[in-house]
Motif scaffolding. Sequence first.
Motif, mmCIF file in Angstrom:
data_model
loop_
_atom_site.group_PDB
_atom_site.id
_atom_site.type_symbol
_atom_site.label_atom_id
_atom_site.label_comp_id
_atom_site.label_asym_id
_atom_site.label_seq_id
_atom_site.Cartn_x
_atom_site.Cartn_y
_atom_site.Cartn_z
ATOM 1 N N SER A 167 0.825 -1.208 0.000
ATOM 2 C CA SER A 167 0.000 0.000 0.000
ATOM 3 C C SER A 167 0.858 1.257 0.000
ATOM 4 C CB SER A 167 -0.939 0.001 1.208
ATOM 5 O OG SER A 167 -1.836 -1.089 1.160
ATOM 6 N N GLY A 168 1.971 1.222 0.743
ATOM 7 C CA GLY A 168 2.889 2.350 0.717
ATOM 8 C C GLY A 168 3.444 2.585 -0.673
ATOM 9 N N SER A 169 3.847 1.506 -1.347
ATOM 10 C CA SER A 169 4.368 1.635 -2.714
ATOM 11 C C SER A 169 3.290 2.113 -3.676
ATOM 12 C CB SER A 169 4.925 0.287 -3.184
ATOM 13 O OG SER A 169 6.034 -0.108 -2.402
ATOM 14 N N ALA A 170 2.062 1.638 -3.486
ATOM 15 C CA ALA A 170 0.968 2.052 -4.371
ATOM 16 C C ALA A 170 0.698 3.546 -4.248
ATOM 17 C CB ALA A 170 -0.297 1.251 -4.036
ATOM 18 N N GLY A 187 7.331 1.763 4.697
ATOM 19 C CA GLY A 187 5.907 1.454 4.573
ATOM 20 C C GLY A 187 5.500 0.331 5.512
ATOM 21 N N ILE A 188 6.343 -0.688 5.627
ATOM 22 C CA ILE A 188 6.059 -1.797 6.535
ATOM 23 C C ILE A 188 6.127 -1.332 7.984
ATOM 24 C CG2 ILE A 188 6.853 -4.057 7.331
ATOM 25 C CD1 ILE A 188 7.854 -4.598 4.519
ATOM 26 N N VAL A 189 7.161 -0.560 8.308
ATOM 27 C CA VAL A 189 7.326 -0.075 9.677
ATOM 28 C C VAL A 189 6.128 0.773 10.097
ATOM 29 C CG1 VAL A 189 8.719 1.364 11.202
ATOM 30 C CG2 VAL A 189 9.843 -0.163 9.573
ATOM 31 N N PHE A 190 5.705 1.687 9.219
ATOM 32 C CA PHE A 190 4.567 2.527 9.566
ATOM 33 C C PHE A 190 3.269 1.721 9.575
ATOM 34 C CE2 PHE A 190 7.334 6.052 9.434
ATOM 35 C CZ PHE A 190 6.665 7.131 10.005
ATOM 36 N N GLY A 191 3.192 0.671 8.768
ATOM 37 C CA GLY A 191 2.040 -0.217 8.845
ATOM 38 C C GLY A 191 1.947 -0.885 10.207
ATOM 39 N N LEU A 192 3.095 -1.268 10.752
ATOM 40 C CA LEU A 192 3.117 -1.868 12.086
ATOM 41 C C LEU A 192 2.783 -0.838 13.162
ATOM 42 C CD1 LEU A 192 6.224 -4.224 11.822
ATOM 43 C CD2 LEU A 192 3.804 -4.779 11.544
ATOM 44 N N ILE A 193 3.171 0.410 12.941
ATOM 45 C CA ILE A 193 2.792 1.460 13.887
ATOM 46 C C ILE A 193 1.268 1.621 13.897
ATOM 47 C CG2 ILE A 193 2.905 3.939 14.356
ATOM 48 C CD1 ILE A 193 5.772 3.904 13.294
ATOM 49 N N GLY A 194 0.651 1.644 12.699
ATOM 50 C CA GLY A 194 -0.807 1.708 12.621
ATOM 51 C C GLY A 194 -1.460 0.512 13.280
ATOM 52 N N SER A 195 -0.870 -0.651 13.089
ATOM 53 C CA SER A 195 -1.388 -1.866 13.721
ATOM 54 C C SER A 195 -1.288 -1.772 15.240
ATOM 55 C CB SER A 195 -0.597 -3.075 13.214
ATOM 56 O OG SER A 195 -1.061 -4.280 13.782
ATOM 57 N N TRP A 196 -0.187 -1.256 15.730
ATOM 58 C CA TRP A 196 0.032 -1.095 17.167
ATOM 59 C C TRP A 196 -1.024 -0.173 17.787
ATOM 60 C CZ3 TRP A 196 3.931 2.718 19.556
ATOM 61 C CH2 TRP A 196 3.984 2.555 20.938
ATOM 62 N N VAL A 197 -1.361 0.902 17.079
ATOM 63 C CA VAL A 197 -2.386 1.826 17.576
ATOM 64 C C VAL A 197 -3.711 1.090 17.768
ATOM 65 C CG1 VAL A 197 -3.771 3.860 17.011
ATOM 66 C CG2 VAL A 197 -1.313 3.875 16.574
ATOM 67 N N VAL A 198 -4.106 0.303 16.773
ATOM 68 C CA VAL A 198 -5.376 -0.434 16.857
ATOM 69 C C VAL A 198 -5.338 -1.456 17.985
ATOM 70 C CG1 VAL A 198 -6.910 -2.009 15.620
ATOM 71 C CG2 VAL A 198 -5.875 -0.078 14.411
ATOM 72 N N SER A 228 10.032 9.749 1.749
ATOM 73 C CA SER A 228 8.829 9.446 0.971
ATOM 74 C C SER A 228 7.638 9.364 1.920
ATOM 75 C CB SER A 228 9.002 8.126 0.216
ATOM 76 O OG SER A 228 7.831 7.792 -0.494
ATOM 77 N N TRP A 229 6.985 10.508 2.134
ATOM 78 C CA TRP A 229 5.861 10.526 3.066
ATOM 79 C C TRP A 229 4.698 9.684 2.550
ATOM 80 C CZ3 TRP A 229 1.139 12.156 1.401
ATOM 81 C CH2 TRP A 229 1.101 12.955 0.252
ATOM 82 N N GLU A 230 4.617 9.526 1.232
ATOM 83 C CA GLU A 230 3.540 8.714 0.673
ATOM 84 C C GLU A 230 3.632 7.257 1.139
ATOM 85 O OE1 GLU A 230 4.678 11.878 -2.418
ATOM 86 O OE2 GLU A 230 5.699 10.454 -1.100
ATOM 87 N N ALA A 231 4.856 6.715 1.183
ATOM 88 C CA ALA A 231 5.033 5.336 1.652
ATOM 89 C C ALA A 231 4.671 5.217 3.125
ATOM 90 C CB ALA A 231 6.476 4.891 1.427
ATOM 91 N N HIS A 232 5.028 6.243 3.912
ATOM 92 C CA HIS A 232 4.724 6.218 5.338
ATOM 93 C C HIS A 232 3.217 6.253 5.582
ATOM 94 C CE1 HIS A 232 8.925 7.826 6.714
ATOM 95 N NE2 HIS A 232 9.015 6.870 5.803
#
Length: 281
Positions: A167-170, A187-198, A228-232
Amino acid sequence: MHCSNHPDRETGIRCTRCERPICPECMVPASVGFQCPECVRNGSGTGHAPHANQPRTIAGGRVATDRRLVTKIIIAVNLALFIAVQVAGSRFVDELVMIGYAYNPALGEVVGVADGEWYRLITSAFLHQEIPHFVFNMLGLWVIGGIVEPELGRIRYAAVCLISGLSGSALVYLLDAPNQASLGASGIVFGLIGSWVVLARRRRYDMRPVFLFVAISLVFTFARPGVSWEAHIGGLVAGALVTYGLVHAPRARRDLVQYGVCALMLLIDLGIVLGRTAALT
């Protein structure tokens, strides 16, 4: 909390196996604490498969002994590619980096996702060229991954990582200039941050430290040049949405809902890629 079987009844007790809230009527005494009727019915000695009695994560995954196995594998893949970059040089990077559509003089050809090289959407999410970038992202994977992987289970955790990276690459592909290269596991790291919040919200933890960490991460994202803020952002949103679907899926249709959430995110990414490709070509 309210009982999962009797929503009108408040309770402070959770099932020791699946952690669903249960009221006194639903409590079944166990060797440690109480279990819900569903877990008791699915226990050993009832004709179910042997693994039915295994403890489960909050998302329904199996509890594993090695709480960071998938995280270690992802870091190992990143390390292998990083070593390959140091040995093979920039030409190797040019073959795998995320880029939309451009002519590459070094390769002597047109390259990019729009030219049919869709693999770049994934390979770029595991690719690093500079040592500080690599170390920072691997540290983030180790720390945040060590929190999220035991909560989700290996398969669901791997799905969150892959979908977050994709999704970050997209989003990079959609919003960046076609000839702008991008790489890294952010993108993966920030995905895990989002997961951690939930997950923290689902566990009813104190959210102030979590939100502070997210705020600091976003400040670094937009304050530092060349990031690349888009990937984040793409990874952050995807990781949060997929995890929300994983942990809030109703128990009776858990697998169906979880597969559906992952498939929906993949379809959104596919739509973004197809739309951008049509615009560029």
